[in-house]
Design a protein around this motif. Structure first.
Motif, PDB file in Angstrom:
ATOM      1  N   GLY A  32      -2.311  34.129  72.000  1.00  0.00           N
ATOM      2  CA  GLY A  32      -1.888  33.889  70.616  1.00  0.00           C
ATOM      3  C   GLY A  32      -0.848  34.926  70.218  1.00  0.00           C
ATOM      4  O   GLY A  32      -0.690  35.293  69.078  1.00  0.00           O
ATOM      5  N   SER A  33      -0.084  35.382  71.214  1.00  0.00           N
ATOM      6  CA  SER A  33       0.864  36.480  70.943  1.00  0.00           C
ATOM      7  C   SER A  33       1.961  35.991  69.999  1.00  0.00           C
ATOM      8  O   SER A  33       2.371  34.843  70.041  1.00  0.00           O
ATOM      9  CB  SER A  33       1.463  36.910  72.280  1.00  0.00           C
ATOM     10  OG  SER A  33       2.669  37.591  72.032  1.00  0.00           O
ATOM     11  N   THR A  34       2.439  36.883  69.197  1.00  0.00           N
ATOM     12  CA  THR A  34       3.544  36.530  68.288  1.00  0.00           C
ATOM     13  C   THR A  34       4.839  36.568  69.106  1.00  0.00           C
ATOM     14  O   THR A  34       4.854  37.106  70.212  1.00  0.00           O
ATOM     15  CB  THR A  34       3.662  37.625  67.198  1.00  0.00           C
ATOM     16  OG1 THR A  34       3.956  38.843  67.900  1.00  0.00           O
ATOM     17  CG2 THR A  34       2.364  37.760  66.438  1.00  0.00           C
ATOM     18  N   PRO A  35       5.913  36.066  68.556  1.00  0.00           N
ATOM     19  CA  PRO A  35       7.198  36.125  69.284  1.00  0.00           C
ATOM     20  C   PRO A  35       7.511  37.532  69.796  1.00  0.00           C
ATOM     21  O   PRO A  35       8.261  37.723  70.696  1.00  0.00           O
ATOM     22  CB  PRO A  35       8.229  35.665  68.248  1.00  0.00           C
ATOM     23  CG  PRO A  35       7.462  34.785  67.325  1.00  0.00           C
ATOM     24  CD  PRO A  35       6.076  35.353  67.280  1.00  0.00           C
ATOM     25  N   ALA A  36       6.789  38.515  69.222  1.00  0.00           N
ATOM     26  CA  ALA A  36       7.036  39.880  69.709  1.00  0.00           C
ATOM     27  C   ALA A  36       6.755  39.937  71.204  1.00  0.00           C
ATOM     28  O   ALA A  36       7.238  40.780  71.922  1.00  0.00           O
ATOM     29  CB  ALA A  36       6.124  40.873  68.974  1.00  0.00           C
ATOM     30  N   GLY A  37       5.943  38.953  71.702  1.00  0.00           N
ATOM     31  CA  GLY A  37       5.631  38.961  73.129  1.00  0.00           C
ATOM     32  C   GLY A  37       6.859  38.643  73.958  1.00  0.00           C
ATOM     33  O   GLY A  37       6.989  38.986  75.106  1.00  0.00           O
ATOM     34  N   VAL A  38       7.821  37.962  73.322  1.00  0.00           N
ATOM     35  CA  VAL A  38       9.042  37.583  74.052  1.00  0.00           C
ATOM     36  C   VAL A  38       9.802  38.844  74.459  1.00  0.00           C
ATOM     37  O   VAL A  38       9.888  39.790  73.688  1.00  0.00           O
ATOM     38  CB  VAL A  38       9.943  36.717  73.122  1.00  0.00           C
ATOM     39  CG1 VAL A  38      11.309  36.553  73.736  1.00  0.00           C
ATOM     40  CG2 VAL A  38       9.272  35.377  72.861  1.00  0.00           C
ATOM     41  N   GLY A  39      10.277  38.877  75.725  1.00  0.00           N
ATOM     42  CA  GLY A  39      11.071  40.021  76.137  1.00  0.00           C
ATOM     43  C   GLY A  39      10.209  41.089  76.768  1.00  0.00           C
ATOM     44  O   GLY A  39      10.655  41.801  77.653  1.00  0.00           O
ATOM     45  N   GLY A  40       8.909  41.189  76.339  1.00  0.00           N
ATOM     46  CA  GLY A  40       8.026  42.137  77.006  1.00  0.00           C
ATOM     47  C   GLY A  40       7.651  41.546  78.346  1.00  0.00           C
ATOM     48  O   GLY A  40       7.946  40.390  78.633  1.00  0.00           O
TER      49      GLY A  40
ATOM     50  N   ASP B  78      14.808  29.508  71.890  1.00  0.00           N
ATOM     51  CA  ASP B  78      16.252  29.252  71.916  1.00  0.00           C
ATOM     52  C   ASP B  78      16.786  29.426  73.336  1.00  0.00           C
ATOM     53  O   ASP B  78      17.548  28.610  73.838  1.00  0.00           O
ATOM     54  CB  ASP B  78      16.986  30.211  70.964  1.00  0.00           C
ATOM     55  CG  ASP B  78      16.734  29.843  69.507  1.00  0.00           C
ATOM     56  OD1 ASP B  78      16.273  28.681  69.298  1.00  0.00           O
ATOM     57  OD2 ASP B  78      16.955  30.678  68.620  1.00  0.00           O
ATOM     58  N   SER B  79      16.342  30.482  73.985  1.00  0.00           N
ATOM     59  CA  SER B  79      16.795  30.720  75.356  1.00  0.00           C
ATOM     60  C   SER B  79      16.311  29.603  76.262  1.00  0.00           C
ATOM     61  O   SER B  79      17.056  29.085  77.104  1.00  0.00           O
ATOM     62  CB  SER B  79      16.256  32.072  75.843  1.00  0.00           C
ATOM     63  OG  SER B  79      16.574  32.249  77.203  1.00  0.00           O
ATOM     64  N   ALA B  80      15.058  29.193  76.076  1.00  0.00           N
ATOM     65  CA  ALA B  80      14.509  28.100  76.900  1.00  0.00           C
ATOM     66  C   ALA B  80      15.295  26.823  76.650  1.00  0.00           C
ATOM     67  O   ALA B  80      15.646  26.082  77.578  1.00  0.00           O
ATOM     68  CB  ALA B  80      13.037  27.895  76.560  1.00  0.00           C
TER      69      ALA B  80
END
Lengths: 87, 207
Positions: free
Chosen positions: B134-142, B171-173
């Motif tokens: 349930g990670s927030t978009p903050a998970g993106v890039g990590g 967006d990247s996907a």
């Protein structure tokens, strides 16, 4: 926190016992495992895989089949832990 | 505890039929003809893996591969072991976080060879330190780390793998994938729903 030498010896001894089947009381840290009864290359690789995942380290393939004793495996673990924490 | 799947001869690449519909629907299955080599039922030359939840937040897949996946006579090509481990860990990540992720590194430990026409299981788990369910978009890039192992029918280790994944933004996907906007919207809705429901450990759901 980096585990102590004795902790690593204990853990590796337990893994060798479980994967290769040699009783713990016969598993001296300097016992040459290559000639030990029940030890074959598959069991050695299972033991190595278990050690790698227990400590989150990678042991070089070149080293895998030259590790003869529990002391050797312990040194490989310590080297792996050092490499993992060296930026 | 290993599930008991009825073991019947299966066409190459097919997982034994599970009882009780316990397979998890992967988000991409919302697309009528998605062709993932690892898990799409529409890809006749693929592995067509199906995944079941395990109580401890892991997932597993069961499979047997025929001669179409051979290298030496009777032995499955070792590259397939990498595909299966990556596919299982990757799907676990998507199911647990609702994020699309790219594999950035994978290390395999081959212990023994895999036989054709023989049943195996791959189990995958996320390793601590990555973005939680349930990670927030903050998970993106990590980076997210996972590990998996392939076991034979007796539970003996055949291979183990650990890998690192980099979640990417929608967006990247969207830019990377050959999907029409409305198709991507469908996938994004399912991924968003996955993010909501995946706060709890992955539970078996019927199709």
């Amino acid at each position: 926190m980096t585990p102590s030498h004795d902790d690593i010896v204990r853990t590796v001894t337990e893994i060798v016992h479980r994967e290769i089947g040699i009783p713990v009381d016969r598993l001296a840290p300097d016992l040459d495992l290559r000639g030990a009864e029940g030890a074959d290359s598959v069991k050695v690789l299972v033991m190595i895989s278990r050690v790698e995942r227990t400590y989150g380290i990678e042991i070089d393939d070149e080293d895998v089949f030259t590790l003869a004793t529990i002391n050797d495996v312990v040194r490989a673990v310590q080297a792996g832990l050092t490499a993992a924490t060296t930026v | 505890m290993m599930h008991s799947h009825p073991i019947e001869p299966q066409p190459a690449g097919q997982a034994p039929e599970a009882t009780g519909g316990e397979y998890l629907p992967v988000p991409w299955s919302v697309l009528a003809d998605y062709r993932c080599f690892g898990c799409s039922p529409h890809n006749s030359s693929g592995l067509r893996l199906r995944f079941a939840a395990r109580p401890d937040g892991e997932i597993d897949t069961r499979f047997r591969l025929g001669r179409g996946f051979e290298s030496y006579p009777g032995i499955v090509h070792g590259g397939l072991i990498g595909v299966i481990c990556d596919e299982t860990m990757g799907n676990l990540l998507v199911l647990r976080t609702g994020l699309t992720a790219l594999t950035t590194g994978m290390r395999l430990r081959y212990v023994t060879s895999m036989r054709i026409d023989t049943d195996y299981q791959c189990v995958a788990r996320l390793l601590p330190g990555g973005p939680e369910a349930g990670s927030t978009p903050a998970g993106v890039g990590g980076l997210v780390r996972a590990e998996s192992e392939i076991l034979d029918a007796d539970g003996a280790l055949v291979a183990s793998a650990n890998a690192t994944y980099r979640p990417i933004s929608m967006d990247s996907a969207r830019q990377r994938m050959d999907l029409r906007p409305e198709e991507f919207d469908q996938v994004e809705a399912v991924l968003a729903a996955t993010r909501l429901t995946s706060a709890a450990p992955v539970a078996g759901t019927s199709h």
